[in-house]
Structures are given as C-alpha cells and as structure tokens.
Design a protein around this motif. Structure first.
Motif, PDB file in Angstrom:
ATOM      1  N   SER A  55      29.644  27.397 -17.385  1.00 37.45           N
ATOM      2  CA  SER A  55      29.860  27.024 -18.780  1.00 37.45           C
ATOM      3  C   SER A  55      29.366  25.608 -19.078  1.00 37.45           C
ATOM      4  N   THR A  56      29.500  24.703 -18.140  1.00 35.07           N
ATOM      5  CA  THR A  56      29.084  23.320 -18.367  1.00 35.07           C
ATOM      6  C   THR A  56      27.572  23.174 -18.376  1.00 35.07           C
ATOM      7  N   TYR A  57      26.893  23.871 -17.459  1.00 32.67           N
ATOM      8  CA  TYR A  57      25.446  23.682 -17.292  1.00 32.67           C
ATOM      9  C   TYR A  57      24.618  24.865 -17.775  1.00 32.67           C
ATOM     10  N   ASP A  58      25.249  25.830 -18.425  1.00 30.35           N
ATOM     11  CA  ASP A  58      24.559  26.983 -18.993  1.00 30.35           C
ATOM     12  C   ASP A  58      23.663  27.673 -17.971  1.00 30.35           C
ATOM     13  N   ILE A  59      24.256  28.014 -16.832  1.00 33.65           N
ATOM     14  CA  ILE A  59      23.550  28.718 -15.763  1.00 33.65           C
ATOM     15  C   ILE A  59      24.344  29.964 -15.409  1.00 33.65           C
ATOM     16  N   ALA A  60      23.712  30.868 -14.692  1.00 34.79           N
ATOM     17  CA  ALA A  60      24.383  32.060 -14.179  1.00 34.79           C
ATOM     18  C   ALA A  60      24.352  31.996 -12.654  1.00 34.79           C
ATOM     19  N   ILE A  61      25.522  32.025 -12.059  1.00 32.34           N
ATOM     20  CA  ILE A  61      25.626  32.002 -10.592  1.00 32.34           C
ATOM     21  C   ILE A  61      25.986  33.410 -10.157  1.00 32.34           C
ATOM     22  N   ILE A  62      25.000  34.117  -9.616  1.00 32.44           N
ATOM     23  CA  ILE A  62      25.186  35.530  -9.276  1.00 32.44           C
ATOM     24  C   ILE A  62      24.617  35.831  -7.889  1.00 32.44           C
ATOM     25  N   GLY A  63      24.934  37.011  -7.405  1.00 29.51           N
ATOM     26  CA  GLY A  63      24.366  37.514  -6.161  1.00 29.51           C
ATOM     27  C   GLY A  63      24.511  36.568  -4.988  1.00 29.51           C
ATOM     28  N   PRO A  64      23.384  36.277  -4.336  1.00 29.93           N
ATOM     29  CA  PRO A  64      23.431  35.477  -3.101  1.00 29.93           C
ATOM     30  C   PRO A  64      23.897  34.034  -3.318  1.00 29.93           C
ATOM     31  N   GLU A  65      23.889  33.578  -4.551  1.00 25.09           N
ATOM     32  CA  GLU A  65      24.355  32.208  -4.832  1.00 25.09           C
ATOM     33  C   GLU A  65      25.875  32.101  -4.770  1.00 25.09           C
ATOM     34  N   LEU A  66      26.572  33.237  -4.812  1.00 22.94           N
ATOM     35  CA  LEU A  66      28.044  33.239  -4.788  1.00 22.94           C
ATOM     36  C   LEU A  66      28.569  33.178  -3.352  1.00 22.94           C
ATOM     37  N   ARG A  67      28.195  32.114  -2.651  1.00 25.12           N
ATOM     38  CA  ARG A  67      28.672  31.874  -1.284  1.00 25.12           C
ATOM     39  C   ARG A  67      29.501  30.604  -1.299  1.00 25.12           C
ATOM     40  N   ILE A  68      30.562  30.588  -0.546  1.00 20.33           N
ATOM     41  CA  ILE A  68      31.428  29.413  -0.528  1.00 20.33           C
ATOM     42  C   ILE A  68      30.664  28.157  -0.099  1.00 20.33           C
ATOM     43  N   ASP A  69      29.639  28.317   0.729  1.00 12.84           N
ATOM     44  CA  ASP A  69      28.861  27.160   1.167  1.00 12.84           C
ATOM     45  C   ASP A  69      28.160  26.454   0.007  1.00 12.84           C
ATOM     46  N   ASN A  70      27.941  27.156  -1.103  1.00 14.80           N
ATOM     47  CA  ASN A  70      27.323  26.536  -2.284  1.00 14.80           C
ATOM     48  C   ASN A  70      28.310  25.706  -3.096  1.00 14.80           C
ATOM     49  N   PHE A  71      29.568  25.665  -2.662  1.00 15.79           N
ATOM     50  CA  PHE A  71      30.607  24.976  -3.433  1.00 15.79           C
ATOM     51  C   PHE A  71      31.418  23.993  -2.590  1.00 15.79           C
ATOM     52  N   ARG A  72      30.979  23.718  -1.377  1.00 15.41           N
ATOM     53  CA  ARG A  72      31.747  22.861  -0.473  1.00 15.41           C
ATOM     54  C   ARG A  72      31.778  21.402  -0.899  1.00 15.41           C
ATOM     55  N   THR A  73      30.658  20.883  -1.385  1.00 12.10           N
ATOM     56  CA  THR A  73      30.594  19.463  -1.769  1.00 12.10           C
ATOM     57  C   THR A  73      29.968  19.338  -3.156  1.00 12.10           C
ATOM     58  N   ALA A  74      30.214  18.208  -3.796  1.00 10.37           N
ATOM     59  CA  ALA A  74      29.581  17.945  -5.093  1.00 10.37           C
ATOM     60  C   ALA A  74      28.064  17.874  -4.927  1.00 10.37           C
ATOM     61  N   GLN A  75      27.598  17.370  -3.793  1.00  8.24           N
ATOM     62  CA  GLN A  75      26.155  17.302  -3.547  1.00  8.24           C
ATOM     63  C   GLN A  75      25.535  18.691  -3.514  1.00  8.24           C
ATOM     64  N   VAL A  76      26.175  19.605  -2.816  1.00  5.65           N
ATOM     65  CA  VAL A  76      25.658  20.970  -2.712  1.00  5.65           C
ATOM     66  C   VAL A  76      25.715  21.673  -4.067  1.00  5.65           C
ATOM     67  N   MET A  77      26.805  21.467  -4.798  1.00  6.73           N
ATOM     68  CA  MET A  77      26.913  22.080  -6.125  1.00  6.73           C
ATOM     69  C   MET A  77      25.874  21.513  -7.086  1.00  6.73           C
ATOM     70  N   ALA A  78      25.603  20.215  -6.998  1.00  7.40           N
ATOM     71  CA  ALA A  78      24.576  19.599  -7.853  1.00  7.40           C
ATOM     72  C   ALA A  78      23.215  20.205  -7.555  1.00  7.40           C
ATOM     73  N   ALA A  79      22.911  20.395  -6.283  1.00  9.06           N
ATOM     74  CA  ALA A  79      21.638  21.014  -5.910  1.00  9.06           C
ATOM     75  C   ALA A  79      21.550  22.437  -6.451  1.00  9.06           C
ATOM     76  N   LEU A  80      22.646  23.174  -6.397  1.00  8.29           N
ATOM     77  CA  LEU A  80      22.683  24.533  -6.935  1.00  8.29           C
ATOM     78  C   LEU A  80      22.426  24.520  -8.436  1.00  8.29           C
ATOM     79  N   VAL A  81      23.102  23.635  -9.153  1.00  6.93           N
ATOM     80  CA  VAL A  81      22.921  23.524 -10.607  1.00  6.93           C
ATOM     81  C   VAL A  81      21.465  23.215 -10.937  1.00  6.93           C
TER      82      VAL A  81
END
Length: 96
Positions: free
Chosen positions: A58-84
């Motif tokens: 909702s904040t960045y107007d993106i869709a996080i689906i499929g293979p992106e829905l892994r806990i490793d993509n949410f462990r740190t703010a750095q990793v989440m920023a890279a995902l965004v």
C-alpha cells in the motif's frame, strides 16, 4: 507519516530504509537499524510479515506475489528496501 513521504519523494534505498526502520521501530517499540534481522531478534512473528506485505504494497504501490513472498525478503529494512526498488523498477505495481 514518514513512509508516506518517502513513497511520494524520490524512491531510493536510503529513503525506503529510513521509512521502514521508523515504521518497524514504532510497531515494535524497539529501535531498529536497517541491517537488524527482525525475525532472528524475536521482535516480530511470521504473522507480522503479512502485515509488512500489506504495508509495503500500500505504501509503495507494488504487488508482492509468488516467489517474492518469502520470509527472507522481510528480515531487514535493507532487504525490504531492495525488494521495493526491484518491484518498482520491474513495473510490478498493481496497475502495471
């Protein structure tokens, strides 16, 4: 809210990390740094990961689906920023 400002300003890793660390600090009542593993620290649960997904989408107007829905993509703010940034660049916004 700072994360809303970051979403409307230039989308940089630093801006996203700052917004996320502020959001996480507010939600956990503990100071979070960009490289802190929020799951290893025990500050948040896997249920909170789903709240993070909704927040990021909702904040960045993106869709996080499929293979992106892994806990490793949410462990740190750095990793989440890279995902965004990756999803924003890929044109993976819901309207794309």
């Amino acid at each position: 809210m700072t994360d809303q400002i970051a979403a409307t300003g230039p989308l940089t890793a630093e801006a996203v990390e700052l917004a996320l660390t502020e959001y996480l600090t507010e939600k956990t009542s503990t100071e979070i740094k960009p490289g802190d593993d929020i799951f290893a620290s025990g500050l948040v649960s896997s249920m909170f990961a789903m709240q993070l997904v909704v927040h990021l989408e909702s904040t960045y107007d993106i869709a996080i689906i499929g293979p992106e829905l892994r806990i490793d993509n949410f462990r740190t703010a750095q990793v989440m920023a890279a995902l965004v940034l990756r999803l924003s660049e890929d044109g993976s916004a819901p309207d794309a």
